[in-house]
Design a protein around this motif. Structure first.
Motif, PDB file in Angstrom:
ATOM      1  N   ASN A   1      15.062   1.856   4.547  1.00  0.00           N
ATOM      2  CA  ASN A   1      14.852   3.298   4.391  1.00  0.00           C
ATOM      3  C   ASN A   1      13.407   3.650   4.750  1.00  0.00           C
ATOM      4  OD1 ASN A   1      13.450   2.289   2.241  1.00  0.00           O
ATOM      5  ND2 ASN A   1      14.016   3.940   0.848  1.00  0.00           N
ATOM      6  N   HIS A  13       0.115   5.200   4.492  1.00  0.00           N
ATOM      7  CA  HIS A  13      -0.587   5.574   3.262  1.00  0.00           C
ATOM      8  C   HIS A  13      -1.973   4.958   3.271  1.00  0.00           C
ATOM      9  CE1 HIS A  13       2.813   6.993   0.569  1.00  0.00           C
ATOM     10  NE2 HIS A  13       3.419   6.652   1.705  1.00  0.00           N
ATOM     11  N   TYR A  50      -4.480  -4.952  -1.316  1.00  0.00           N
ATOM     12  CA  TYR A  50      -3.676  -3.918  -2.019  1.00  0.00           C
ATOM     13  C   TYR A  50      -3.617  -4.229  -3.500  1.00  0.00           C
ATOM     14  CZ  TYR A  50      -1.575  -2.620   2.538  1.00  0.00           C
ATOM     15  OH  TYR A  50      -1.359  -2.206   3.815  1.00  0.00           O
ATOM     16  N   MET A  90       4.469   4.342  -9.021  1.00  0.00           N
ATOM     17  CA  MET A  90       3.706   4.865 -10.151  1.00  0.00           C
ATOM     18  C   MET A  90       4.442   6.048 -10.786  1.00  0.00           C
ATOM     19  SD  MET A  90       1.082   4.299 -11.982  1.00  0.00           S
ATOM     20  CE  MET A  90      -0.292   3.510 -11.186  1.00  0.00           C
ATOM     21  N   ARG A  92      -5.872   4.590   0.828  1.00  0.00           N
ATOM     22  CA  ARG A  92      -6.594   4.801  -0.439  1.00  0.00           C
ATOM     23  C   ARG A  92      -8.070   4.590  -0.129  1.00  0.00           C
ATOM     24  NH1 ARG A  92      -2.227   5.863  -2.138  1.00  0.00           N
ATOM     25  NH2 ARG A  92      -1.195   5.366  -4.097  1.00  0.00           N
ATOM     26  N   GLU A 149      -6.327   7.467 -13.285  1.00  0.00           N
ATOM     27  CA  GLU A 149      -5.281   7.144 -12.302  1.00  0.00           C
ATOM     28  C   GLU A 149      -5.635   5.908 -11.485  1.00  0.00           C
ATOM     29  OE1 GLU A 149      -3.259  11.292 -11.013  1.00  0.00           O
ATOM     30  OE2 GLU A 149      -5.427  11.203 -10.731  1.00  0.00           O
ATOM     31  N   LYS A 195       5.631   6.137 -14.598  1.00  0.00           N
ATOM     32  CA  LYS A 195       5.122   7.160 -15.520  1.00  0.00           C
ATOM     33  C   LYS A 195       6.262   7.922 -16.174  1.00  0.00           C
ATOM     34  CE  LYS A 195       0.462   7.983 -14.382  1.00  0.00           C
ATOM     35  NZ  LYS A 195      -0.505   8.923 -13.797  1.00  0.00           N
ATOM     36  N   ILE A 234       2.851   2.385  -3.644  1.00  0.00           N
ATOM     37  CA  ILE A 234       2.208   2.626  -4.938  1.00  0.00           C
ATOM     38  C   ILE A 234       2.585   3.973  -5.557  1.00  0.00           C
ATOM     39  CG2 ILE A 234       0.005   2.755  -6.168  1.00  0.00           C
ATOM     40  CD1 ILE A 234      -1.230   1.068  -3.995  1.00  0.00           C
ATOM     41  N   GLY A 293       0.789  -1.239   0.000  1.00  0.00           N
ATOM     42  CA  GLY A 293       0.000   0.000   0.000  1.00  0.00           C
ATOM     43  C   GLY A 293       0.814   1.277   0.000  1.00  0.00           C
ATOM     44  N   GLY A 294       1.927   1.258   0.757  1.00  0.00           N
ATOM     45  CA  GLY A 294       2.703   2.483   0.892  1.00  0.00           C
ATOM     46  C   GLY A 294       3.667   2.730  -0.261  1.00  0.00           C
ATOM     47  N   LEU A 348      -1.152  -1.609 -12.244  1.00  0.00           N
ATOM     48  CA  LEU A 348       0.144  -1.681 -11.565  1.00  0.00           C
ATOM     49  C   LEU A 348       0.131  -2.753 -10.482  1.00  0.00           C
ATOM     50  CD1 LEU A 348       2.945  -0.340 -10.640  1.00  0.00           C
ATOM     51  CD2 LEU A 348       1.557   1.049  -9.131  1.00  0.00           C
ATOM     52  N   MET A 349      -0.929  -2.772  -9.669  1.00  0.00           N
ATOM     53  CA  MET A 349      -0.974  -3.701  -8.557  1.00  0.00           C
ATOM     54  C   MET A 349      -1.462  -5.075  -9.006  1.00  0.00           C
ATOM     55  SD  MET A 349       0.275  -1.905  -6.241  1.00  0.00           S
ATOM     56  CE  MET A 349       0.007  -2.555  -4.594  1.00  0.00           C
ATOM     57  N   GLU A 369      -4.924   2.989 -13.565  1.00  0.00           N
ATOM     58  CA  GLU A 369      -3.471   2.740 -13.611  1.00  0.00           C
ATOM     59  C   GLU A 369      -3.038   1.931 -12.388  1.00  0.00           C
ATOM     60  OE1 GLU A 369      -2.000   6.731 -16.095  1.00  0.00           O
ATOM     61  OE2 GLU A 369      -2.082   6.774 -13.908  1.00  0.00           O
ATOM     62  N   GLU A 370      -3.592   2.293 -11.239  1.00  0.00           N
ATOM     63  CA  GLU A 370      -3.238   1.543 -10.031  1.00  0.00           C
ATOM     64  C   GLU A 370      -3.763   0.122 -10.083  1.00  0.00           C
ATOM     65  OE1 GLU A 370      -2.599   5.165  -6.862  1.00  0.00           O
ATOM     66  OE2 GLU A 370      -3.966   3.543  -6.346  1.00  0.00           O
ATOM     67  N   TYR A 379      -8.158   1.000   1.556  1.00  0.00           N
ATOM     68  CA  TYR A 379      -7.523   0.773   2.852  1.00  0.00           C
ATOM     69  C   TYR A 379      -7.282   2.101   3.550  1.00  0.00           C
ATOM     70  CZ  TYR A 379      -3.281   1.436  -0.025  1.00  0.00           C
ATOM     71  OH  TYR A 379      -2.338   1.903  -0.902  1.00  0.00           O
ATOM     72  N   ARG A 425      -1.355  14.746   3.301  1.00  0.00           N
ATOM     73  CA  ARG A 425      -1.536  14.940   1.869  1.00  0.00           C
ATOM     74  C   ARG A 425      -2.722  14.135   1.394  1.00  0.00           C
ATOM     75  NH1 ARG A 425       2.491  14.039  -2.702  1.00  0.00           N
ATOM     76  NH2 ARG A 425       2.364  11.930  -1.924  1.00  0.00           N
TER      77      ARG A 425
END
Lengths: 672, 463
Positions: free
Chosen positions: B82, B329, B315, A637, B331, B375, A641, A633, A630-631, B382-383, B378-379, B321, B367
């Protein structure tokens, strides 16, 4: 910027002296960049300063009839880079009152920023000096010349208006390669040569040794050398005296019809073309109707005058004198260098003109950003207005966009042009690796007829005709002069052989220094030869070259293939002996700049169907982010892109995606 | 323009339309998108039966969510990590607990979620949190939404002796799945990675976790470690498989900028295996795991006996989530505010600042970016393509009711090339990577994303 500057300099100039020059001038160049309106005429303010100081009081026009032919001397100064030519010119100007004595008189005649920074003269300038000797006033016309043989075109222009030259040699460094080249230009023009040993004030100066070199190499008696320090003014008066004594006055008679040689021209936005002329006979004044022998066009003279070094109008110019003339010409092309001007009503036999400048080094030039194309175009137009020796041809490349193929007289000429674009017009450009013009001689009468001639000149590899159509290919040659301390002879000979050089001659010019002459293919010396020479001789060897015509050569066109598909813009013409090494080098560079893809890529250099070199870019076997929860993405992305955007900008060759940067890094000249 | 302004209900829609260039076609496009969006949550826009069907499905999508809870503290710094973590001596446990509870409550309210599908405690080192904190967060969640008794509740565990001994307490607190960070069975490598446990500790922890939650223990391993060879890795993996439970996550070591390990490798003090070796290690791991009955269901995740992580599946299937805790994070669609677009949300990173914000505002969201329809798709790609099963037609339809996969991607020459190359499959089941394709996913995604964008553009142009 500073990097490329330094590197260019290493190629052309003596490093040590350059550094000093640069430091002195940097504050000046900063001011320049800030004032946009000054860009076109970068040094106008500096040049005007001394004039305002010295000529404020003398507004009245000079009567040029005071100077009969026998009291006129036309001369130029020639020297290797940084041997003190411009400093001597400054002293001569000061001593004859053309400019005031001031600390600021540093190379007054070098008007361009690039000239001051590099310590070279690119554009010839002229100055008329009044000199009292034995109760007579002499008119000495100093016609300054460019200091490098790249500019031999300019040099020969200047020389044709002279009867003598001052050949300056640094009393510390001795004769250098350019000294030799310049000497021969003057010698062949049958001018009186006065050798001047400069910088005798330096601790390591050895005028005696250098005088012997001059005697040995140029066959001029030692005793003829004048030993001076232009910096301190030592013996400069003697130089003036010797000019009067040794250089003959020009041959011209006042009662002949007007006849003048155009030896230079500049463009002024307000007044049109300003031509520099040398009068071979007669006189000219405002209102005269004159005609150009070349174009046959008639002009009315608006203004005549002398250069001190700023324009100073006079009523008239007389035979033997040198000055400027403005006559309503709108384009530099109208004032052909080497053209003869005469009175409309008194035609004369035209003077022998100059050979037109011949471009010998070609390079593609493209704006870094395509949106800057039109502003770059106008900058190129304006620069070429005053430098007719640059040839300009529009060109375009899939990888680099729209641009030009420019032809230059030589490597330094190219560097200087590029630097002026950057400094005076604030343009940033991509310059491609320079190439030379090859020739092909057709084998059959049919082909000769088709092409309208036996030979064609090939500037672009795409025009390279197949071997079966030609009887031979020709490549341009140069005769190179290398002067070096003898300890480096071995290494230099190896270097020259590696560049396909053939030794023609080798002489000791004193007990430690050697002058070698080599015949080189031009393309071997335009890329990195000078850098290598300088580095292997710790900067002590100097190099210069002169045109030596064309020679048959075993040339081939080498294609670069990606998985068998030729890449048009990477094709090149090479000598067969160099095909493997240059093909391999190019493949290696490409391998480093094309990213791995989903399949293997063969990068090949081939001549016809024969592959000379190959590199393989292995296919990706794994390319996937390990953790994507989740963190992760947003970050992932963003990356993808960016890659997707990048894909749009790639050039597809077959199914291979080649980034634009790959082309640039392969085609671009290396910044060393 | 004026007419449109009058009928547009939400700011987001307005922004979409304003960004669209003038021209009647474009306007019509915007209008149709607006209808779709408003239908997504309100169900009041007129439309075909198909659209109403979509509304139902999308409605369900925003009815439920998983919860990720971030515990930001660690005892020490691992050389490769990190992540958002803090080495703090004095953690106010009571304050942290209160704030995690408070933020869970706020976000659940904001999302109007009625059902919680799973909870995951990650970090940092969440096994350092008091079990009572874990219990408190779960209780809070259950108070504000339905948290089924069998919902997966995972805790990341650092296999130190202290961690192992508290597993029982965590189970009592409500945790029913443990993810143990074994990382390596070689003590020397654990030292290089900066871990504070030994391989013995790890094995003991795994055994204890398995005793408490049989069949619901996962182990994390890192391969491609400094000095590791393909042979060594295979042996180590075999050894691990003989002691582990039904779930394995294996990650290729990623050198992240700014980490100690990165610096050491940059300085040439340590050398990591070269790309080809890495690929070989991944390849052999996939085969070994397959032979031992572990099914690869995602790029880095393998499960036996159906023990997939349902939290992580959420995810990859682009479910909602909520992200709770510093730097988490999320969504989800903040339906409570009347929004219709899903948002990508990030909480404030620094724990101290986050605490202050939660105390003041009830949450530390730093944020929030509304995801446009494209978008979101796209996710989904991607996932979804990280999963072995890929993106099924049915799954895609939930997000893109009027353009199926074939229509969106099937026309692209490049997508066809990828299929011809045997890396990608688009058939009646849906879109997925082949075995080889999964290892190359990051090279497949850019052309897919480009094609998706292009299709979106065409759709807009056609209006």
């Amino acid at each position: 910027m500073s990097l490329s500057l330094a590197s260019s300099l290493r190629r052309v100039l003596d490093l040590k002296t350059y550094k000093v020059q640069r430091r002195q001038l940097c504050s000046w160049s900063v001011t320049l960049v800030r004032h946009k309106w000054m860009r076109n005429r970068p040094s106008v303010c500096l040049c005007n300063l001394p004039r305002q100081m010295s000529t404020e009081g003398e507004k009245e026009k000079i009567d040029m009839s005071r100077f009969p032919v026998e009291n006129i001397r036309n001369f130029s100064i020639i020297a290797h880079v940084d041997h003190g030519k411009s400093t001597l010119a400054d002293r001569l100007l000061e001593m004859t009152g053309a400019i005031a004595k001031t600390e600021r008189n540093k190379q007054v005649l070098d008007k361009l920023q690039v000239e001051r920074e590099r310590g070279i003269t690119v554009k010839a300038q002229t100055a008329s000096l009044f000199y009292m000797y034995n109760g007579q006033t002499y008119l000495l016309n100093l016609i300054d010349t460019p200091g490098h043989v790249d500019f031999s075109y300019e040099v020969s222009r200047s020389i044709s208006a002279c009867q003598g030259v001052l050949l300056i040699v640094d009393a510390n460094q001795g004769i250098q390669a350019q000294t030799v080249a310049n000497f021969y230009l003057a010698f062949e023009a049958q001018l009186t040569i006065i050798p001047v040993l400069n910088k005798i004030d330096l601790k390591n100066a050895d005028p005696e040794r250098v005088a012997s070199q001059i005697e040995k190499v140029f066959d001029i008696p030692k005793e003829d050398c004048i030993r001076i320090s232009a910096k301190l003014g030592t013996n400069v008066d003697q130089v003036l005296e010797e000019i009067v004594k040794r250089i003959p006055p020009p041959v011209a008679r006042g009662d002949e019809p007007f006849k003048a040689l155009v030896f230079d021209s500049t463009f002024d936005h307000y007044r049109g073309v300003v031509t520099n002329i040398a009068l071979f006979g007669g006189q000219v004044s405002k209102g005269d109707k004159i005609m150009s022998a070349h174009a046959g066009k008639v002009y009315e003279v608006n203004e005549v005058g002398i250069l001190r070094p700023e324009e100073q109008p006079t009523d008239r110019l007389y035979g033997g004198q040198v000055g400027y003339l403005i006559a309503g010409m709108k384009e530099v092309k109208e004032a052909q260098i080497g053209d003869t001007l005469f009175h409309q009503k008194h035609p004369v036999e035209a003077l022998p003109g100059f050979k037109p400048a011949k471009a010998m080094v070609f390079a593609g030039m493209y704006p870094v950003d395509q949106s800057e194309y039109s502003s770059l175009r106008s900058a190129v137009d304006r620069l070429t207005l005053n430098d007719s020796s640059v040839t300009v041809q529009r060109d375009s490349s899939h990888a680099l966009g729209a641009g030009w193929r420019l032809g230059f007289l030589g490597l330094l000429h190219m560097e200087v042009f590029n630097q002026r674009l950057e400094q005076e017009y604030n343009a940033s450009v991509i310059m491609t690796v320079p190439t030379v013009p090859y020739k092909a001689v057709f084998s059959s009468a049919k082909l000769i007829k088709e092409h309208g001639g036996e030979e064609i000149t090939i500037v672009n590899p795409a025009q390279f005709p197949d071997r079966s159509l030609v009887s031979e290919y020709l490549e341009p040659m140069v005769l190179g002069t290398i002067i070096t301390p003898d300890e480096f002879i071995g290494k230099i000979m190896t270097l020259c052989q590696g560049h396909r050089g053939v030794q023609k001659n080798m002489v000791y010019i004193d007990d430690q220094r050697v002058m070698m002459k080599y015949l080189f293919p031009l393309n071997e010396v335009i890329v990195d030869f000078y850098d290598h020479l300088k580095s292997l001789s710790s900067g002590y060897a100097s190099f210069d070259y002169e045109d030596a015509g064309y020679q048959p050569a075993d040339l081939v066109k080498m294609d670069i293939l990606l998985n068998g598909k030729p890449v048009e813009e990477l094709a090149m013409i090479v000598h067969r002996d160099k095909a493997y090494s240059s093909g391999k080098a190019l493949c290696e560079r490409l391998k480093d700049c094309i990213p791995r893809q989903l399949f293997e890529i063969a990068v090949q250099a081939a001549i016809g169907s024969k592959v000379m070199a190959r590199e393989t870019i292995k296919a990706y076997r794994k390319n996937v982010l390990a953790k994507c929860y989740g963190g992760d993405i947003t970050r992932k992305m963003k990356l993808l892109k960016k890659q997707a955007e990048g894909k749009k900008k790639m050039r597809r060759i077959g199914n291979i995606e080649v980034p634009k940067d790959a082309f640039i890094s392969v085609l671009k000249r290396k910044d060393k | 323009m004026f007419v449109l302004l009058k009928c547009s209900p939400g700011l987001c829609v307005l922004r979409t339309m304003l960004s669209v260039k003038t021209g009647t076609c474009r306007f019509r496009a915007a209008l149709s998108r607006y209808r779709y969006r408003s239908g997504e949550t309100r169900g009041n826009a007129s439309g075909s039966g198909f659209e109403q069907e979509t509304e139902k499905k999308c409605g369900r999508l925003s009815e439920e969510a998983a919860i990720y809870v971030h515990w930001p503290y660690c005892l020490r710094r691992c050389s490769y990590c990190n992540f958002n973590k803090y080495i703090s001596r004095a953690v106010s446990q009571a304050t942290m607990r209160e704030c995690l509870e408070r933020e869970t409550e706020t976000l659940l309210h904001l999302s109007q979620v009625s059902r919680i599908t799973s909870v995951f405690f990650g970090g940092g080192t969440p096994s350092l949190a008091p079990p009572s904190t874990i219990a408190a967060v779960l209780e809070t969640a259950a108070r504000h939404a339905h948290l089924p008794g069998d919902a997966e509740v995972t805790l990341e565990v650092n296999p130190t002796p202290a961690g192992a001994s508290s597993l029982g307490d965590f189970k009592v607190a409500g945790v029913n799945r443990f993810s143990v960070g074994v990382q390596s069975l070689h003590d020397e490598d654990l030292r290089v990675l900066g871990r504070d446990h030994s391989s013995q500790d790890a094995l003991r922890t795994v055994a204890e976790a398995q005793r408490l939650c049989p069949g619901r223990v996962s182990v994390d391993v890192i391969f491609g470690r400094p000095g590791q060879t393909a042979g060594l890795w295979e042996t180590e993996l075999e050894e691990l498989l003989s002691v582990c439970d039904d779930h394995v996550s294996l990650y290729q070591l990623t050198l992240e900028r700014g980490t100690y390990l990165f610096k050491q490798v940059q300085a040439g003090l340590l050398g990591v295996p070269e790309e080809n070796t890495m690929a070989q290690m991944y390849d052999s791991a996939r085969r070994i795991l397959g032979k031992r009955g572990f099914l690869q269901y995602e790029v880095s995740n393998f499960a036996r006996n159906g023990a997939v992580s349902s939290h992580n599946m959420n995810y990859w299937k682009a479910g909602q989530y909520l992200g709770v805790g510093p730097g988490a994070h999320g969504r989800f669609t903040p339906r409570e505010e009347g929004r219709v677009l899903r948002e990508a949300r990030t909480q404030t990173l620094e724990p101290d600042v986050w605490i202050k914000e939660v105390q003041r505002w009830g949450h530390g969201t730093r944020r929030r970016i509304p995801l446009e329809h494209l978008e979101l798709l796209e996710e989904v790609l991607l996932m979804g393509l990280r999963l072995a099963e890929g993106v099924s037609h049915e799954h895609w339809r939930q997000f893109s009711p009027d353009a199926d996969l074939q229509k969106v991607l099937g026309t692209s020459i490049e997508v066809q090339e990828l299929q011809d190359r045997g890396l990608l499959v688009l058939d009646d089941r849906g879109l997925r990577c082949s075995w080889e394709g999964l290892a190359l996913l990051d090279s497949l995604l850019p052309p897919l994303l480009l094609q998706l964008q292009e299709h979106g553009g065409q759709k807009g142009a056609r209006g």
